[in-house]
Scaffold this motif. Structure first.
Motif, PDB file in Angstrom:
ATOM      1  N   SER A  43       0.825  -1.199   0.000  1.00  0.00           N
ATOM      2  CA  SER A  43       0.000   0.000   0.000  1.00  0.00           C
ATOM      3  C   SER A  43       0.864   1.256   0.000  1.00  0.00           C
ATOM      4  CB  SER A  43      -0.916   0.007   1.230  1.00  0.00           C
ATOM      5  OG  SER A  43      -1.798  -1.073   1.139  1.00  0.00           O
ATOM      6  N   VAL A  44       0.921   1.920  -1.146  1.00  0.00           N
ATOM      7  CA  VAL A  44       1.594   3.210  -1.293  1.00  0.00           C
ATOM      8  C   VAL A  44       0.943   3.950  -2.451  1.00  0.00           C
ATOM      9  CG1 VAL A  44       3.843   2.466  -0.403  1.00  0.00           C
ATOM     10  CG2 VAL A  44       3.384   2.295  -2.814  1.00  0.00           C
ATOM     11  N   ALA A  45       1.304   5.193  -2.638  1.00  0.00           N
ATOM     12  CA  ALA A  45       0.708   6.001  -3.702  1.00  0.00           C
ATOM     13  C   ALA A  45       1.121   5.481  -5.074  1.00  0.00           C
ATOM     14  CB  ALA A  45       1.125   7.452  -3.547  1.00  0.00           C
ATOM     15  N   GLU A  46       0.221   5.612  -6.022  1.00  0.00           N
ATOM     16  CA  GLU A  46       0.491   5.203  -7.388  1.00  0.00           C
ATOM     17  C   GLU A  46       0.845   6.419  -8.233  1.00  0.00           C
ATOM     18  OE1 GLU A  46      -3.365   3.653  -8.029  1.00  0.00           O
ATOM     19  OE2 GLU A  46      -2.787   1.612  -7.521  1.00  0.00           O
ATOM     20  N   HIS A  47       1.547   6.205  -9.303  1.00  0.00           N
ATOM     21  CA  HIS A  47       1.826   7.237 -10.294  1.00  0.00           C
ATOM     22  C   HIS A  47       0.797   7.096 -11.400  1.00  0.00           C
ATOM     23  CE1 HIS A  47       5.702   8.088  -8.461  1.00  0.00           C
ATOM     24  NE2 HIS A  47       5.856   6.786  -8.344  1.00  0.00           N
ATOM     25  N   THR A  48       0.230   8.221 -11.854  1.00  0.00           N
ATOM     26  CA  THR A  48      -0.767   8.131 -12.914  1.00  0.00           C
ATOM     27  C   THR A  48      -0.117   8.297 -14.277  1.00  0.00           C
ATOM     28  OG1 THR A  48      -1.275  10.500 -12.949  1.00  0.00           O
ATOM     29  CG2 THR A  48      -2.506   9.129 -11.368  1.00  0.00           C
ATOM     30  N   THR A  49      -0.815   7.787 -15.287  1.00  0.00           N
ATOM     31  CA  THR A  49      -0.312   7.915 -16.655  1.00  0.00           C
ATOM     32  C   THR A  49      -0.385   9.366 -17.125  1.00  0.00           C
ATOM     33  OG1 THR A  49      -2.476   7.287 -17.514  1.00  0.00           O
ATOM     34  CG2 THR A  49      -0.841   5.537 -17.303  1.00  0.00           C
ATOM     35  N   GLN A  50      -1.179  10.210 -16.423  1.00  0.00           N
ATOM     36  CA  GLN A  50      -1.234  11.619 -16.780  1.00  0.00           C
ATOM     37  C   GLN A  50       0.041  12.347 -16.334  1.00  0.00           C
ATOM     38  OE1 GLN A  50      -3.973  10.199 -15.107  1.00  0.00           O
ATOM     39  NE2 GLN A  50      -5.013   9.842 -17.032  1.00  0.00           N
ATOM     40  N   GLU A  51       0.706  11.855 -15.286  1.00  0.00           N
ATOM     41  CA  GLU A  51       1.933  12.479 -14.800  1.00  0.00           C
ATOM     42  C   GLU A  51       3.079  12.282 -15.779  1.00  0.00           C
ATOM     43  OE1 GLU A  51       2.790  10.865 -10.944  1.00  0.00           O
ATOM     44  OE2 GLU A  51       0.861  11.476 -10.141  1.00  0.00           O
ATOM     45  N   HIS A  52       3.146  11.124 -16.409  1.00  0.00           N
ATOM     46  CA  HIS A  52       4.223  10.794 -17.342  1.00  0.00           C
ATOM     47  C   HIS A  52       3.787   9.593 -18.168  1.00  0.00           C
ATOM     48  CE1 HIS A  52       8.301  10.236 -18.874  1.00  0.00           C
ATOM     49  NE2 HIS A  52       8.147   8.948 -18.646  1.00  0.00           N
ATOM     50  N   ALA A  53       3.864   9.710 -19.477  1.00  0.00           N
ATOM     51  CA  ALA A  53       3.487   8.600 -20.341  1.00  0.00           C
ATOM     52  C   ALA A  53       4.734   7.830 -20.753  1.00  0.00           C
ATOM     53  CB  ALA A  53       2.751   9.114 -21.566  1.00  0.00           C
ATOM     54  N   HIS A  54       4.892   6.608 -20.223  1.00  0.00           N
ATOM     55  CA  HIS A  54       6.008   5.766 -20.624  1.00  0.00           C
ATOM     56  C   HIS A  54       5.775   5.237 -22.031  1.00  0.00           C
ATOM     57  CE1 HIS A  54       8.265   5.751 -16.938  1.00  0.00           C
ATOM     58  NE2 HIS A  54       7.218   5.380 -16.230  1.00  0.00           N
ATOM     59  N   GLY A  55       6.854   5.121 -22.783  1.00  0.00           N
ATOM     60  CA  GLY A  55       6.777   4.605 -24.140  1.00  0.00           C
ATOM     61  C   GLY A  55       8.149   4.618 -24.786  1.00  0.00           C
ATOM     62  N   ALA A  56       8.189   4.364 -26.082  1.00  0.00           N
ATOM     63  CA  ALA A  56       9.452   4.221 -26.810  1.00  0.00           C
ATOM     64  C   ALA A  56      10.369   5.434 -26.680  1.00  0.00           C
ATOM     65  CB  ALA A  56       9.161   3.941 -28.275  1.00  0.00           C
ATOM     66  N   ASP A  57       9.815   6.630 -26.564  1.00  0.00           N
ATOM     67  CA  ASP A  57      10.631   7.847 -26.523  1.00  0.00           C
ATOM     68  C   ASP A  57      10.593   8.571 -25.176  1.00  0.00           C
ATOM     69  OD1 ASP A  57      11.386   7.521 -29.222  1.00  0.00           O
ATOM     70  OD2 ASP A  57       9.493   8.448 -29.869  1.00  0.00           O
ATOM     71  N   CYS A  58      10.245   7.890 -24.098  1.00  0.00           N
ATOM     72  CA  CYS A  58      10.095   8.575 -22.809  1.00  0.00           C
ATOM     73  C   CYS A  58      11.410   8.782 -22.069  1.00  0.00           C
ATOM     74  CB  CYS A  58       9.107   7.839 -21.908  1.00  0.00           C
ATOM     75  SG  CYS A  58       9.743   6.306 -21.178  1.00  0.00           S
ATOM     76  N   GLY A  59      12.473   8.091 -22.502  1.00  0.00           N
ATOM     77  CA  GLY A  59      13.762   8.259 -21.846  1.00  0.00           C
ATOM     78  C   GLY A  59      14.046   7.263 -20.743  1.00  0.00           C
ATOM     79  N   HIS A  60      13.112   6.363 -20.437  1.00  0.00           N
ATOM     80  CA  HIS A  60      13.320   5.338 -19.419  1.00  0.00           C
ATOM     81  C   HIS A  60      13.572   3.988 -20.083  1.00  0.00           C
ATOM     82  CE1 HIS A  60      10.985   8.408 -17.117  1.00  0.00           C
ATOM     83  NE2 HIS A  60      11.995   8.196 -16.308  1.00  0.00           N
ATOM     84  N   GLU A  61      14.456   3.200 -19.483  1.00  0.00           N
ATOM     85  CA  GLU A  61      14.777   1.877 -20.027  1.00  0.00           C
ATOM     86  C   GLU A  61      13.550   0.972 -20.015  1.00  0.00           C
ATOM     87  OE1 GLU A  61      17.625  -1.992 -19.030  1.00  0.00           O
ATOM     88  OE2 GLU A  61      17.674  -0.239 -17.711  1.00  0.00           O
ATOM     89  N   ALA A  62      13.280   0.314 -21.139  1.00  0.00           N
ATOM     90  CA  ALA A  62      12.172  -0.637 -21.260  1.00  0.00           C
ATOM     91  C   ALA A  62      12.677  -2.037 -20.956  1.00  0.00           C
ATOM     92  CB  ALA A  62      11.579  -0.583 -22.660  1.00  0.00           C
ATOM     93  N   VAL A  63      11.950  -2.767 -20.086  1.00  0.00           N
ATOM     94  CA  VAL A  63      12.344  -4.112 -19.686  1.00  0.00           C
ATOM     95  C   VAL A  63      11.150  -5.048 -19.886  1.00  0.00           C
ATOM     96  CG1 VAL A  63      13.187  -5.534 -17.778  1.00  0.00           C
ATOM     97  CG2 VAL A  63      13.875  -3.133 -17.933  1.00  0.00           C
TER      98      VAL A  63
END
Length: 98
Positions: free
Chosen positions: A53-73
């Motif tokens: 139980s902790v806070a969630e991050h919403t997709t409105q805050e940041h959209a992960h995808g091919a060009d988001c800058g985060h490593e995809a696993v």
């Protein structure tokens, strides 16, 4: 209930959650989690993912995808994105943390 997923796996063979397993069942969006100690178990293929139980991050805050800058696993049937030392997986309108 707001939960976050951490990926510490327990196999279903170790303990199968269900109506008679002795753990409280809680609805979590489109599936059921089972309260197990201080966390929840959610069936995921041949294992359980742990939710806490902790806070969630919403997709409105940041959209992960091919060009988001985060490593995809790759993770089973979806992709997680490494973000601030943990992994995010899209789950409806929010991200579960692995």
């Amino acid at each position: 209930m707001s939960t976050t997923e951490i990926h510490a796996e327990h196999t279903i063979a170790e303990h199968e959650h269900g109506t008679d397993c002795g753990h409280e069942a809680v609805q979590h969006e489109d599936h059921v989690d089972y309260v197990h100690g201080t966390h929840h178990h959610a069936a995921h293929g041949d294992h359980y993912d742990e939710h806490e139980s902790v806070a969630e991050h919403t997709t409105q805050e940041h959209a992960h995808g091919a060009d988001c800058g985060h490593e995809a696993v790759p993770h089973d049937d979806h992709v997680d994105y490494v973000h601030d030392g943990h992994k995010h997986a899209v789950h409806g309108e929010h991200y579960d943390e692995h």
